[in-house]
Design a protein around this motif. Sequence first.
Motif, PDB file in Angstrom:
ATOM      1  N   THR A  61       0.831  -1.209   0.000  1.00  0.00           N
ATOM      2  CA  THR A  61       0.000   0.000   0.000  1.00  0.00           C
ATOM      3  C   THR A  61       0.866   1.259   0.000  1.00  0.00           C
ATOM      4  OG1 THR A  61      -0.188  -0.131   2.404  1.00  0.00           O
ATOM      5  CG2 THR A  61      -1.975  -1.105   1.111  1.00  0.00           C
ATOM      6  N   ILE A  83       2.077   1.696  -3.562  1.00  0.00           N
ATOM      7  CA  ILE A  83       1.010   2.199  -4.429  1.00  0.00           C
ATOM      8  C   ILE A  83       0.774   3.679  -4.169  1.00  0.00           C
ATOM      9  CG2 ILE A  83      -1.465   2.033  -4.932  1.00  0.00           C
ATOM     10  CD1 ILE A  83      -1.168  -1.014  -4.466  1.00  0.00           C
ATOM     11  N   SER A  84       0.779   4.086  -2.891  1.00  0.00           N
ATOM     12  CA  SER A  84       0.601   5.507  -2.588  1.00  0.00           C
ATOM     13  C   SER A  84       1.784   6.324  -3.110  1.00  0.00           C
ATOM     14  CB  SER A  84       0.387   5.729  -1.097  1.00  0.00           C
ATOM     15  OG  SER A  84       1.542   5.400  -0.369  1.00  0.00           O
ATOM     16  N   ILE A  88       3.460   5.640  -5.888  1.00  0.00           N
ATOM     17  CA  ILE A  88       3.232   5.771  -7.334  1.00  0.00           C
ATOM     18  C   ILE A  88       2.245   6.904  -7.601  1.00  0.00           C
ATOM     19  CG2 ILE A  88       2.324   4.631  -9.399  1.00  0.00           C
ATOM     20  CD1 ILE A  88       5.034   3.543  -8.502  1.00  0.00           C
ATOM     21  N   LYS A  89       1.156   6.943  -6.828  1.00  0.00           N
ATOM     22  CA  LYS A  89       0.178   8.022  -6.993  1.00  0.00           C
ATOM     23  C   LYS A  89       0.793   9.371  -6.634  1.00  0.00           C
ATOM     24  CE  LYS A  89      -3.802   5.085  -6.094  1.00  0.00           C
ATOM     25  NZ  LYS A  89      -4.888   4.769  -5.158  1.00  0.00           N
ATOM     26  N   ALA A  90       1.582   9.411  -5.573  1.00  0.00           N
ATOM     27  CA  ALA A  90       2.218  10.663  -5.155  1.00  0.00           C
ATOM     28  C   ALA A  90       3.232  11.135  -6.193  1.00  0.00           C
ATOM     29  CB  ALA A  90       2.886  10.484  -3.800  1.00  0.00           C
ATOM     30  N   ASN A  91       3.875  10.207  -6.863  1.00  0.00           N
ATOM     31  CA  ASN A  91       4.830  10.570  -7.902  1.00  0.00           C
ATOM     32  C   ASN A  91       4.118  11.275  -9.053  1.00  0.00           C
ATOM     33  OD1 ASN A  91       7.332  10.813  -9.006  1.00  0.00           O
ATOM     34  ND2 ASN A  91       7.497   8.697  -9.659  1.00  0.00           N
ATOM     35  N   ASN A  92       2.931  10.809  -9.400  1.00  0.00           N
ATOM     36  CA  ASN A  92       2.137  11.484 -10.430  1.00  0.00           C
ATOM     37  C   ASN A  92       1.738  12.881  -9.972  1.00  0.00           C
ATOM     38  OD1 ASN A  92       2.244   9.328 -12.204  1.00  0.00           O
ATOM     39  ND2 ASN A  92       0.384   8.401 -11.394  1.00  0.00           N
ATOM     40  N   THR A  93       1.344  12.997  -8.708  1.00  0.00           N
ATOM     41  CA  THR A  93       0.969  14.294  -8.161  1.00  0.00           C
ATOM     42  C   THR A  93       2.180  15.214  -8.095  1.00  0.00           C
ATOM     43  OG1 THR A  93      -0.737  13.193  -6.843  1.00  0.00           O
ATOM     44  CG2 THR A  93      -0.186  15.435  -6.218  1.00  0.00           C
ATOM     45  N   GLU A 118      -1.881  18.972  -0.892  1.00  0.00           N
ATOM     46  CA  GLU A 118      -1.328  17.999  -1.839  1.00  0.00           C
ATOM     47  C   GLU A 118       0.160  17.755  -1.569  1.00  0.00           C
ATOM     48  OE1 GLU A 118      -2.973  16.121  -4.129  1.00  0.00           O
ATOM     49  OE2 GLU A 118      -4.761  16.986  -3.236  1.00  0.00           O
ATOM     50  N   LYS A 145       0.633  15.362   1.314  1.00  0.00           N
ATOM     51  CA  LYS A 145       0.383  13.976   0.902  1.00  0.00           C
ATOM     52  C   LYS A 145       1.621  13.400   0.208  1.00  0.00           C
ATOM     53  CE  LYS A 145      -4.565  14.677   0.187  1.00  0.00           C
ATOM     54  NZ  LYS A 145      -5.619  14.783  -0.835  1.00  0.00           N
TER      55      LYS A 145
END
Length: 111
Positions: free
Chosen positions: A33, A36-37, A39-44, A69, A72
Amino acid sequence: MEFLAVLLILIFVILFLSAMAVYQIKMAGMNVTDFISFIKANNTLEKLYIFTEKYEKLSPQQQLLFLSEAEKIFDAFDKVPSILWEEDYQKYMKILNKYKDIKILRWEEKR
């Protein structure tokens, strides 16, 4: 019959690769988890970096959104080894500096 055999082999390969990915993540000392977070944070991170490059002054609402943001991102990046994101270090530091500037600006406005 051949189609079923190929399908079963593909399912087995997908499950094997998924298990290996989870194993590699665990061996790196992370939770799935957290990864995965990250990976999402890298996009952000990419989006916020572009945002910081484009806009110099932010409205109070934009500042709050940026701060939220950015926090996070900082939380997600803190949970993974730095070697995973060393190529994004400059972007991370630019966002961190903007975060600090906004925090100081908001603190001064409150005084």
